[in-house]
Design an enzyme around this catalytic site. Structure first.
Site, PDB file in Angstrom:
ATOM      1  N   GLN A  88     -25.899   6.411   1.333  1.00  0.00           N
ATOM      2  CA  GLN A  88     -24.562   6.144   0.783  1.00  0.00           C
ATOM      3  C   GLN A  88     -24.089   7.349  -0.011  1.00  0.00           C
ATOM      4  OE1 GLN A  88     -24.525   1.823  -0.866  1.00  0.00           O
ATOM      5  NE2 GLN A  88     -26.659   2.468  -0.857  1.00  0.00           N
ATOM      6  N   HIS A 106     -20.918   6.942   3.766  1.00  0.00           N
ATOM      7  CA  HIS A 106     -19.774   7.013   2.845  1.00  0.00           C
ATOM      8  C   HIS A 106     -19.124   8.402   2.820  1.00  0.00           C
ATOM      9  CE1 HIS A 106     -21.256   3.253   0.406  1.00  0.00           C
ATOM     10  NE2 HIS A 106     -20.747   2.946   1.575  1.00  0.00           N
ATOM     11  N   CYS A 133      -3.887  21.787   7.398  1.00  0.00           N
ATOM     12  CA  CYS A 133      -4.861  21.510   8.461  1.00  0.00           C
ATOM     13  C   CYS A 133      -4.731  22.571   9.562  1.00  0.00           C
ATOM     14  CB  CYS A 133      -4.604  20.115   9.039  1.00  0.00           C
ATOM     15  SG  CYS A 133      -5.595  19.771  10.512  1.00  0.00           S
ATOM     16  N   GLY A 172     -33.152   3.433  -4.505  1.00  0.00           N
ATOM     17  CA  GLY A 172     -32.162   3.854  -5.498  1.00  0.00           C
ATOM     18  C   GLY A 172     -30.759   3.360  -5.255  1.00  0.00           C
ATOM     19  N   SER A 174     -28.119  -0.098  -6.081  1.00  0.00           N
ATOM     20  CA  SER A 174     -28.051  -1.307  -6.901  1.00  0.00           C
ATOM     21  C   SER A 174     -27.812  -2.561  -6.060  1.00  0.00           C
ATOM     22  CB  SER A 174     -26.953  -1.151  -7.956  1.00  0.00           C
ATOM     23  OG  SER A 174     -25.743  -0.790  -7.336  1.00  0.00           O
TER      24      SER A 174
END
Ligand code: APR
Length: 241
Positions: A88, A106, A133, A172, A174
């Protein structure tokens, strides 16, 4: 025996990254809704560009810790099946420790994505809302981060991986942000051996047959060494009560 690893902010804590859910409810001194939601971005693009520029510059100066290194060692040396690493985290500390295949569900700090054409660009410097871009010419580049309310990347691939998982190591995190927080329940239903590594029991501790509590940089290296030496998980006492 396929091993799937899910990491969260805790794996990078000993390298100097702040975890998300500090007691003050702030992320690197900012409100989550200001720097990690699309609404916050639209409200103040400069603040959000500056925030990720700060984070990018900070991560450059950090080193992978023993937890990242142990996971890279596991990937390189596990011969009894596949090792999948899903994170993540948006930092590149797993890669810099030597992990070759990291699934960043993520997003990543070192990337921008064009809101107009969807082009993703590797990016290592400081961005502004005026940057154009190179693909479509529009100035609509945003940090390539999955913010709250947005759909994580690679969910199809992850679903397939979870379906082939025999052992699930969750490190690690939550266990409050979905869908990642739901992976352990899925693998448990499929009969996998679930193990969590954390400072303390997470919100989803009941999904794990075993918990190893302490700093991941201290608990993981010996765990990985033992696993590689034994070639199976028989050395574990599976009781997370
Ligand atoms: N070793 C092991 N675990 C640790 C360590 C450590 N050295 N330090 C902290 N932890 C644990 C904490 O106990 C906590 O359970 O890491 C966890 C970090 O939790 P969060 O801060 O909530 O981070 P995470 O679970 O990765 O957050 C998930 O939420 O904000 C979003 O998108 C963001 O990816 C992030 C997601």
């Amino acid at each position: 025996m396929n091993i799937t690893i899910l990491t969260g902010a805790g794996v990078s804590a000993e390298s100097g990254m702040k975890v998300f859910r500090e007691k003050d409810g702030l992320w690197e001194n900012h409100r989550i809704e200001d720097v990690a939601t699309y609404e916050g971005y639209v409200r103040n693009k400069k603040l959000v560009h500056d925030f990720y520029n700060m984070l990018r510059a900070k991560v450059k100066k950090l080193d992978p810790n023993n937890a990242h290194i142990a996971l890279a060692k596991l990937e390189q040396n596990w011969t009894k099946g596949k090792v999948y690493l899903i994170t993540q985290n948006i930092d590149d500390l797993h890669e810099r420790a030597g992990s070759k295949h990291v699934i960043h569900m993520h997003g990543v700090l070192n990337s921008m994505i064009c809101e107009h054409c969807g082009k993703e660009l590797e990016f290592f410097e400081a961005s502004t809302s005026e940057d154009v871009c190179p693909h479509c010419g529009r100035a609509l580049l945003r940090p390539n981060i999955v913010w709250f309310g947005e759909v994580p990347y690679y969910l199809d691939e992850i679903e397939q991986i979870l379906g082939q998982t025999n052992v699930f190591l969750c490190i690690g995190t939550s266990g409050v942000v979905y869908p990642a927080a739901g992976f352990a329940s899925l693998t448990k239903t499929n009969g996998a051996l679930n193990i969590e590594f954390n400072l303390e029991k997470s919100k989803i501790a009941s999904d794990f047959a075993l918990g190893v509590y302490g700093k991941a940089g201290e608990t993981l290296p010996s765990f990985v060494d033992k696993l590689l030496e034994m070639g199976d998980f028989s050395f574990l006492n599976k009781d997370n009560s």
